[in-house]
Design an enzyme around this catalytic site. Structure first.
Site, PDB file in Angstrom:
ATOM      1  N   LYS A 257     -28.755   1.104 -45.318  1.00 43.62           N
ATOM      2  CA  LYS A 257     -27.706   0.285 -44.722  1.00 43.62           C
ATOM      3  C   LYS A 257     -27.932  -1.200 -45.029  1.00 43.62           C
ATOM      4  CE  LYS A 257     -24.918   3.126 -42.511  1.00 43.62           C
ATOM      5  NZ  LYS A 257     -23.456   3.196 -42.787  1.00 43.62           N
TER       6      LYS A 257
ATOM      7  N   SER B 159     -25.586  -0.532 -39.145  1.00 43.24           N
ATOM      8  CA  SER B 159     -26.269   0.084 -38.009  1.00 43.24           C
ATOM      9  C   SER B 159     -27.367  -0.817 -37.471  1.00 43.24           C
ATOM     10  CB  SER B 159     -26.878   1.416 -38.465  1.00 43.24           C
ATOM     11  OG  SER B 159     -27.766   1.936 -37.512  1.00 43.24           O
TER      12      SER B 159
ATOM     13  N   TYR C 238     -32.681   5.503 -43.776  1.00 41.58           N
ATOM     14  CA  TYR C 238     -31.294   5.218 -43.408  1.00 41.58           C
ATOM     15  C   TYR C 238     -31.107   3.723 -43.150  1.00 41.58           C
ATOM     16  CZ  TYR C 238     -27.141   5.193 -40.350  1.00 41.58           C
ATOM     17  OH  TYR C 238     -25.929   4.928 -39.762  1.00 41.58           O
TER      18      TYR C 238
END
Length: 340
Positions: free
Chosen positions: A158, A126, A154
């Site tokens: 990632k 991402s 998050y």
């Protein structure tokens, strides 16, 4: 040729599954089995009933025995907990995004260690791996060589997975490829728990006659990619030969998928252009500092040279993205028409 998709019944998983079932090949070779792994399945969907398909149902970390019951040639790892979920529940994010990925990589390593095929593992990362702060602002244009400083759990998760995949690839345990996804819009279906979910919601919900809230200031710029371009990019990165030169995947760096840079105000203006003032008026701007802190820390302008070398281009306009959504999901238009 046994191909696996994790998170296969999620939004992007369905798109990728559809693309592979249409061709029934990978890099020109026939796919003999397509394994769809997810904790939530749709057993009556056309993909689930296709004779080429096997389904592995359950929590991925507990069902890797089913995924690797036979040798895996290609594995698309899309399964993940999304950004707002990870901010709300740190342990959920670490288990789903980091622990599960590492366990999956170990299973791939074990396969190659006993003389099986070296799996090609394609990881959906991402743009959230980047982040901006007053002490360390992002450059005006971001590339794969820009410093990654995520500002969310998050994004951190990632990035951890990216580094693991790079090292497993360096060691020859697998052939890892990382596609850094832009915010994908317009997503069909129900809202999800992603901090960026409103970027689909401010179009999808009004078109269905439902009010929507925009939690960021309209002048905020974001980097978007349509579902069609995102699936195309994931497949291209997966299929590319490694090497130097146009059309080849050069070096160990991830690939940032091409981005369309657009402001939220421009998105709302496009909605007004397509659907009229009454529909656009269903969107209320109500800033949420928590959401804006996450989404506002992400870069909006990218140097997509690596993607361009693979033949990938951004969407030409937000209007084209909305038109794709209307073409792919005519029921959404029907609901809007029925609502007046």
């Amino acid at each position: 040729m046994r191909v696996v998709i994790t998170g296969a019944f999620g939004f992007l998983g369905r798109g990728l599954t559809g693309a592979l079932l249409r061709t029934r090949t990978f890099r020109g070779a026939p796919i003999t089995r397509l394994v769809l792994a997810d904790r939530v399945v749709q057993p009556d969907s056309p993909a689930a009933t296709d004779p080429l398909v096997d389904i592995v149902h359950g929590d991925l970390i507990e069902r890797l025995d089913g995924v690797f019951a036979e040798p895996v040639d290609v594995l698309f790892h899309l399964a993940a907990a999304v950004s707002a979920e990870c901010e709300a529940d740190f342990d959920l994010g670490m288990r789903t995004n980091v622990d599960t990925t590492r366990t999956l990589l170990e299973a791939a390593r074990a396969q190659s260690a006993v003389g099986g095929p070296t799996p090609r593992v394609v990881f959906a990362s991402s743009l959230a791996v980047y982040g901006s702060s007053p002490e360390l602002p992002l450059p005006p244009v971001v590339s794969e060589t820009s410093l990654t400083m995520p500002r969310s759990s998050y994004g951190t998760q990632k990035l951890l997975c990216e580094q693991l995949i790079a090292d497993y690839t360096r060691r020859g345990f697998l052939d890892g490829r990382v596609a850094r996804l832009m915010t994908v819009a317009v997503r069909p279906g129900r809202p999800n728990a992603a901090a960026s979910g409103f970027l689909s919601g401010i179009v999808r919900e009004p078109l269905a006659g439902v009010p929507a809230t925009c939690p960021v200031r309209p002048d905020l710029h974001v980097a978007l990619a349509s579902p069609r371009r995102t699936v195309r990019g994931i497949l291209r990165i997966a299929e590319a030969e490694r090497g130097v030169g146009p059309g080849r995947l050069e070096g160990p760096l991830p690939v940032n998928l091409p981005a369309l840079t657009v402001s939220v105000a421009e998105m709302l203006a496009t909605l007004r252009q397509v659907a009229g003032e009454a529909v656009a008026g269903l969107v209320t701007v109500t800033p949420d500092p928590a959401v804006e802190a996450i989404v506002g820390s992400w870069p909006a302008v990218f140097d997509s040279g690596r993607a361009a070398a693979l033949g990938l281009e951004p969407d030409p306009s937000f209007l084209s993205i909305v038109q794709d959504y209307l073409a792919d999901h005519p029921d959404a238009v029907a609901r809007r028409t029925d609502s007046g």
